[in-house]
Design a protein around this motif. Structure first.
Motif, PDB file in Angstrom:
ATOM      1  N   ILE A 238     139.605  -5.966 -21.803  1.00 43.55           N
ATOM      2  CA  ILE A 238     138.598  -5.022 -21.355  1.00 43.55           C
ATOM      3  C   ILE A 238     138.430  -5.309 -19.886  1.00 43.55           C
ATOM      4  O   ILE A 238     138.182  -6.586 -19.443  1.00 43.55           O
ATOM      5  N   ILE A 239     138.851  -4.616 -19.146  1.00 42.93           N
ATOM      6  CA  ILE A 239     138.705  -4.700 -17.532  1.00 42.93           C
ATOM      7  C   ILE A 239     137.737  -3.761 -17.100  1.00 42.93           C
ATOM      8  O   ILE A 239     137.170  -2.871 -17.533  1.00 42.93           O
ATOM      9  N   GLY A 240     137.608  -4.102 -15.678  1.00 43.21           N
ATOM     10  CA  GLY A 240     136.770  -3.099 -14.891  1.00 43.21           C
ATOM     11  C   GLY A 240     135.340  -3.638 -15.047  1.00 43.21           C
ATOM     12  O   GLY A 240     134.040  -2.994 -14.773  1.00 43.21           O
TER      13      GLY A 240
ATOM     14  N   ALA B  70     136.878  -9.983 -16.903  1.00 43.10           N
ATOM     15  CA  ALA B  70     137.497  -9.056 -18.052  1.00 43.10           C
ATOM     16  C   ALA B  70     137.522  -9.955 -19.435  1.00 43.10           C
ATOM     17  O   ALA B  70     137.066 -10.985 -19.088  1.00 43.10           O
ATOM     18  N   ILE B  71     137.637  -9.429 -20.248  1.00 45.41           N
ATOM     19  CA  ILE B  71     137.637  -9.987 -21.595  1.00 45.41           C
ATOM     20  C   ILE B  71     138.966  -9.799 -22.402  1.00 45.41           C
ATOM     21  O   ILE B  71     139.434  -8.688 -22.355  1.00 45.41           O
TER      22      ILE B  71
ATOM     23  N   GLY C  43     139.124 -13.002 -31.779  1.00 45.27           N
ATOM     24  CA  GLY C  43     138.697 -13.869 -30.834  1.00 45.27           C
ATOM     25  C   GLY C  43     138.476 -13.023 -29.516  1.00 45.27           C
ATOM     26  O   GLY C  43     138.843 -12.312 -29.050  1.00 45.27           O
ATOM     27  N   TYR C  44     137.132 -13.298 -28.755  1.00 45.74           N
ATOM     28  CA  TYR C  44     136.902 -12.702 -27.369  1.00 45.74           C
ATOM     29  C   TYR C  44     136.897 -13.774 -26.336  1.00 45.74           C
ATOM     30  O   TYR C  44     136.195 -15.087 -26.527  1.00 45.74           O
ATOM     31  N   PHE C  45     137.713 -13.759 -25.344  1.00 43.12           N
ATOM     32  CA  PHE C  45     138.039 -14.704 -24.387  1.00 43.12           C
ATOM     33  C   PHE C  45     137.439 -14.179 -22.993  1.00 43.12           C
ATOM     34  O   PHE C  45     138.232 -13.098 -22.669  1.00 43.12           O
ATOM     35  N   THR C  46     136.596 -14.558 -22.295  1.00 48.09           N
ATOM     36  CA  THR C  46     136.208 -14.194 -20.867  1.00 48.09           C
ATOM     37  C   THR C  46     137.498 -14.820 -19.936  1.00 48.09           C
ATOM     38  O   THR C  46     137.844 -15.977 -19.783  1.00 48.09           O
ATOM     39  N   ILE C  47     137.909 -13.789 -19.043  1.00 47.35           N
ATOM     40  CA  ILE C  47     139.089 -14.332 -18.255  1.00 47.35           C
ATOM     41  C   ILE C  47     138.967 -13.538 -16.815  1.00 47.35           C
ATOM     42  O   ILE C  47     138.145 -12.622 -16.628  1.00 47.35           O
TER      43      ILE C  47
END
Length: 66
Positions: free
Chosen positions: A17-19, A33-34, A46-50
Protein backbone atom coordinates in the motif's frame (compact mmCIF):
# COMPACT_ATOMS: atom_id res chain seq x y z
CA UNK A 1 -10.69 -34.04 -14.56
CA UNK A 2 -8.39 -32.14 -12.18
CA UNK A 3 -5.21 -33.79 -10.86
CA UNK A 4 -5.12 -34.88 -7.21
CA UNK A 5 -2.65 -32.73 -5.20
CA UNK A 6 0.34 -34.61 -3.77
CA UNK A 7 0.76 -32.28 -0.75
CA UNK A 8 -0.83 -29.34 1.01
CA UNK A 9 -1.76 -26.41 -1.17
CA UNK A 10 -0.09 -23.24 0.05
CA UNK A 11 -0.54 -19.72 -1.15
CA UNK A 12 1.48 -16.67 -0.18
CA UNK A 13 0.42 -13.19 -1.27
CA UNK A 14 2.50 -10.02 -0.84
CA UNK A 15 1.28 -6.56 -1.73
CA UNK A 16 2.17 -2.95 -0.99
CA UNK A 17 0.00 0.00 0.00
CA UNK A 18 1.87 3.07 -1.24
CA UNK A 19 1.25 6.78 -1.51
CA UNK A 20 0.83 7.34 2.23
CA UNK A 21 2.14 10.47 3.95
CA UNK A 22 5.38 9.95 5.91
CA UNK A 23 4.60 8.86 9.46
CA UNK A 24 6.75 8.07 12.48
CA UNK A 25 6.27 4.56 13.87
CA UNK A 26 6.51 3.45 17.51
CA UNK A 27 10.22 2.80 17.04
CA UNK A 28 10.68 6.38 15.77
CA UNK A 29 11.35 5.22 12.21
CA UNK A 30 9.70 7.00 9.30
CA UNK A 31 7.40 4.93 7.08
CA UNK A 32 5.40 5.86 3.99
CA UNK A 33 4.12 2.45 2.83
CA UNK A 34 2.65 -0.76 4.23
CA UNK A 35 3.70 -4.27 3.27
CA UNK A 36 0.84 -6.78 3.50
CA UNK A 37 1.62 -10.52 3.64
CA UNK A 38 -1.13 -13.16 3.55
CA UNK A 39 -0.47 -16.90 3.92
CA UNK A 40 -3.77 -18.68 3.41
CA UNK A 41 -2.38 -22.13 4.31
CA UNK A 42 -1.40 -21.30 7.91
CA UNK A 43 -3.91 -18.42 8.17
CA UNK A 44 -1.31 -15.69 8.74
CA UNK A 45 -1.83 -12.01 8.00
CA UNK A 46 0.90 -9.45 8.59
CA UNK A 47 1.09 -5.68 8.16
CA UNK A 48 4.53 -4.06 8.24
CA UNK A 49 5.33 -0.36 7.92
CA UNK A 50 8.18 0.33 5.50
CA UNK A 51 9.78 3.03 3.43
CA UNK A 52 8.93 2.84 -0.26
CA UNK A 53 12.67 2.92 -1.05
CA UNK A 54 13.19 -0.54 0.50
CA UNK A 55 15.56 -2.78 -1.45
CA UNK A 56 14.93 -6.41 -2.36
CA UNK A 57 17.56 -7.56 0.16
CA UNK A 58 15.98 -5.51 2.96
CA UNK A 59 12.54 -6.82 2.01
CA UNK A 60 13.76 -10.42 2.14
CA UNK A 61 15.38 -9.82 5.54
CA UNK A 62 12.16 -8.25 6.87
CA UNK A 63 10.10 -11.18 5.55
CA UNK A 64 12.38 -13.80 7.14
CA UNK A 65 12.72 -11.86 10.40
CA UNK A 66 9.02 -11.43 11.05
Amino acid sequence: MLPIPQGPISELIMDFIIGLPPTKTRTREVANAILVIVNRYIKFLGYFTILITITAVELADLFLER
